[in-house]
Design a protein around this motif. Sequence first.
Motif, short mmCIF file in Angstrom:
data_model
loop_
_atom_site.label_atom_id
_atom_site.label_comp_id
_atom_site.label_asym_id
_atom_site.label_seq_id
_atom_site.Cartn_x
_atom_site.Cartn_y
_atom_site.Cartn_z
N THR A 408 0.84 -1.21 0.00
CA THR A 408 0.00 0.00 0.00
C THR A 408 0.87 1.25 0.00
OG1 THR A 408 -1.66 -1.22 1.26
CG2 THR A 408 -1.88 1.17 1.18
N TYR A 409 1.94 1.24 0.79
CA TYR A 409 2.87 2.38 0.78
C TYR A 409 3.46 2.58 -0.62
CZ TYR A 409 2.88 2.56 5.90
OH TYR A 409 2.51 2.69 7.22
N LEU A 410 3.78 1.49 -1.28
CA LEU A 410 4.35 1.59 -2.63
C LEU A 410 3.32 2.16 -3.60
CD1 LEU A 410 6.76 1.07 -4.47
CD2 LEU A 410 5.92 -1.26 -4.81
N ASN A 411 2.07 1.70 -3.50
CA ASN A 411 1.02 2.25 -4.36
C ASN A 411 0.84 3.75 -4.13
OD1 ASN A 411 0.05 0.05 -5.90
ND2 ASN A 411 -0.99 -0.79 -4.11
N LEU A 412 0.87 4.16 -2.86
CA LEU A 412 0.75 5.59 -2.54
C LEU A 412 1.92 6.38 -3.08
CD1 LEU A 412 -0.67 5.40 1.09
CD2 LEU A 412 -1.75 6.53 -0.85
N ALA A 413 3.11 5.81 -3.00
CA ALA A 413 4.29 6.50 -3.53
C ALA A 413 4.17 6.71 -5.03
CB ALA A 413 5.55 5.69 -3.20
N ILE A 414 3.75 5.66 -5.75
CA ILE A 414 3.63 5.75 -7.20
C ILE A 414 2.54 6.75 -7.59
CG2 ILE A 414 3.00 4.45 -9.26
CD1 ILE A 414 4.27 1.98 -7.89
N LEU A 415 1.38 6.67 -6.91
CA LEU A 415 0.27 7.57 -7.24
C LEU A 415 0.62 9.03 -6.95
CD1 LEU A 415 -2.67 5.41 -5.82
CD2 LEU A 415 -2.32 6.02 -8.22
N ASN A 416 1.25 9.29 -5.81
CA ASN A 416 1.65 10.67 -5.49
C ASN A 416 2.71 11.18 -6.45
OD1 ASN A 416 0.36 11.84 -2.91
ND2 ASN A 416 0.80 9.73 -2.32
N SER A 417 3.59 10.30 -6.86
CA SER A 417 4.61 10.70 -7.84
C SER A 417 3.96 11.05 -9.17
CB SER A 417 5.62 9.58 -8.02
OG SER A 417 6.63 9.95 -8.94
N ASP A 418 2.90 10.29 -9.56
CA ASP A 418 2.22 10.55 -10.82
C ASP A 418 1.53 11.91 -10.85
OD1 ASP A 418 3.02 8.13 -11.79
OD2 ASP A 418 1.14 7.09 -11.42
N ILE A 419 1.03 12.36 -9.70
CA ILE A 419 0.34 13.66 -9.66
C ILE A 419 1.26 14.77 -9.15
CG2 ILE A 419 -1.94 12.61 -9.44
CD1 ILE A 419 -1.88 13.19 -6.48
N LYS A 420 2.57 14.54 -9.24
CA LYS A 420 3.60 15.56 -8.96
C LYS A 420 3.74 15.90 -7.48
CE LYS A 420 3.91 15.76 -13.42
NZ LYS A 420 4.94 14.94 -14.09
N ARG A 421 3.32 15.02 -6.60
CA ARG A 421 3.55 15.22 -5.16
C ARG A 421 4.84 14.47 -4.79
NH1 ARG A 421 -2.46 13.84 -2.69
NH2 ARG A 421 -3.61 15.62 -3.55
N LYS A 422 5.93 15.00 -5.22
CA LYS A 422 7.20 14.27 -5.14
C LYS A 422 7.67 14.07 -3.70
CE LYS A 422 7.34 14.29 -9.63
NZ LYS A 422 7.05 13.06 -10.38
N VAL A 423 7.54 15.09 -2.87
CA VAL A 423 8.02 14.98 -1.49
C VAL A 423 7.20 13.95 -0.71
CG1 VAL A 423 8.41 16.23 0.66
CG2 VAL A 423 8.87 17.36 -1.53
N ILE A 424 5.87 13.98 -0.91
CA ILE A 424 5.01 12.99 -0.25
C ILE A 424 5.34 11.60 -0.76
CG2 ILE A 424 2.62 12.25 0.06
CD1 ILE A 424 1.79 15.17 -0.18
N ALA A 425 5.58 11.49 -2.07
CA ALA A 425 5.94 10.19 -2.64
C ALA A 425 7.23 9.66 -2.02
CB ALA A 425 6.09 10.33 -4.15
N ALA A 426 8.19 10.55 -1.79
CA ALA A 426 9.46 10.13 -1.19
C ALA A 426 9.24 9.56 0.21
CB ALA A 426 10.42 11.31 -1.13
N ASP A 427 8.34 10.19 0.98
CA ASP A 427 8.04 9.70 2.32
C ASP A 427 7.44 8.30 2.27
OD1 ASP A 427 7.70 9.97 5.19
OD2 ASP A 427 5.57 10.17 4.78
N TYR A 428 6.55 8.04 1.32
CA TYR A 428 5.94 6.71 1.21
C TYR A 428 6.95 5.68 0.69
CZ TYR A 428 1.25 8.32 2.34
OH TYR A 428 0.15 8.82 3.00
N TYR A 429 7.86 6.10 -0.17
CA TYR A 429 8.93 5.18 -0.60
C TYR A 429 9.76 4.74 0.61
CZ TYR A 429 8.44 5.57 -5.69
OH TYR A 429 8.00 5.47 -6.99
#
Length: 641
Positions: A408-429
């Motif tokens: 689930t964390y990985l899915n959130l990281a990918i989805l946030n990265s897709d919508i340009k939320r890079k910092v949030i995506a990094a936290d989920y990664y």
Amino acid sequence: MRFLGKKYLPGLLLALIFILSLPLPAGEDDGRDDAKGLYLYPYEVIRPEEISLLDTATRLKIAPDSGIAIPYNPAEPGEGEGDKDLSTKISEADGLLRRYYSQFLNEKRIWEDKNRGSKFSTKNEQNEVRLLIDAFMNTKAETEIIRDSEIVYNLHKRLAELYDEKKDIQQAIRHYTTALRYRDLSHTEEKFLDEQSWKEVLEPNGIQARQNHKLAFDRRKKAIEEVEDAKRIIHKLGSDFSLNKISYRAYQEEKKSKELDLTRKKNLLDDAEKSYQASLAQNYEPYRKLKSREDAENFYRLAQLVRKSEDANKERLKIVNKSTLVGRGIFILFDYKRNTDFFAYEYLLEKSYRIDPSFPEAINEVAKQFKVDGKKIKSIDYFEKYIALKLAENQNLSDEDKENLADTYLNLAILNSDIKRKVIAADYYEKFFSTTQDTNKKEAIVYELGRFYEKIIGDLDKSKTYYEQWLNDNPQGSQEKVAIANYGISLAHKRDKRMDREEEKLLLAYEQNKSLDDKISSSKATITKLERDILKYKKELLLTTQDDALAQFRILNIQLDDLKIELDRLLTQSKSIPQSRILLRLAEIQETKRDFESAKKFYRELVESGNEVEANFSLKSLERVEKTQSDGFIRPAEKLY
């Protein structure tokens, strides 16, 4: 009638009345009419203790001709005891249901037809699920047609789980849908206190909990009524005084007495209210939460089965076209864009979520479905809700739950990265990397995390950490990734002004890139030689059609195709390496060290391999270095990147 004459008319009417008065054959006029008491209740046909035997080693005796379970008698222990296989468990539960259904002739006939099983049909089974969903979504009472029965519900649910274990999807769907029709989904306090429903309570201590709560409920109800009565008496007393029916002195004495009585009854009401609230928490709330979660799980499992059946139908509606006339490949037998009116999977998940919003698995499936549909914001919301519920439900997660959470964390990281939320995506990664225990998953993503922090976030420290970990775990990794990882580490050393370490990493990246270029050159030379050989065989085949020459020609063509594919792969890897930046930075470091010959060497390589801008910049840099060598005057270097 006119052909027979008027004298025959009275006789015909009498005959007609006599025929209509005859009873119809058994089963033809069978209908469910509980008001007349024609049928037995489930608890009158199936004893709760017989259901409890299904989970034990004690076997029920099944009539061989009808399949009906013979009533259990401890003095005659049926088929004895022993481990039960899947077929035995199914036959026992089915035998108890047959005993109940045998009193309904029409229902029995329908049940036997269903029980025989059939191929999954888009007309029959999908309609059953449609009707179930329509009843749940659009009617006030969800079990208004068939009366609620915990016994029949429990047996159908058990059979659904057994058939699911047996991988018999259509039977599992049928039993889940039937079970839910017998289920009371409200789980209200009124239903909990209904003594008629107590006769089918199967859970241990269930009757005692209901009795305790009924005592607290009745005590509170009685206390409320007594307080209201005391208030009415005081009000009537004041009314009598205002009408001069009693004296002032008598009014004051009586009022004081009644107010003391009211105070005493209010204290009793407070005690009754506390006892009632405690009973709610101790007796009713555990029941409501347990039943709501059980119903949500039932709809969730039914949704999973419906999804499997939908996918199976789609696969059956495909054919493989092997004809050479039209084309090759998989073709769909129907226009799938026109068959989008049956979203049973989504509806059932929605129902599961509505029944118990705290059930995390249903929320997780909804999130995945939104992800598939491309609704990324909604998918993120539901994934985050799933994580919050899962962590609140249990802090000590099992290994399987941890892996699900990591995914689930990985899915959130990918989805946030897709919508340009890079910092949030990094936290989920980061959360994914720290949560998962699967080394294969970590190895697969650690290099990508290094690239993400280098190129997207710009955090060189973290990119250096992940790159170094990947290099330690993959000393013989692909040359492309090794070169990129070493270059990424060199950027962190450059920022820290550690030129010696930066040069070391850049040289490692340069060596990998050089080795890859050598492979490309060797592959090109091999292809050129092979093309000459093919041309030679072509010329021979113009003069002769020898089988050996033809076979060799075909083999060489296959080898040529393979070599071209390998060359394309090598070229792709080479293009992904920042070769120009590596060469430029190495040339700058050599100039700083006053090693002008090495600097000129790197500049000359860049002239050959770089683009037009890089080549022109390298030529100017070569001219500047040569002037420095001739007159000893250090000229400031320009920056391209």
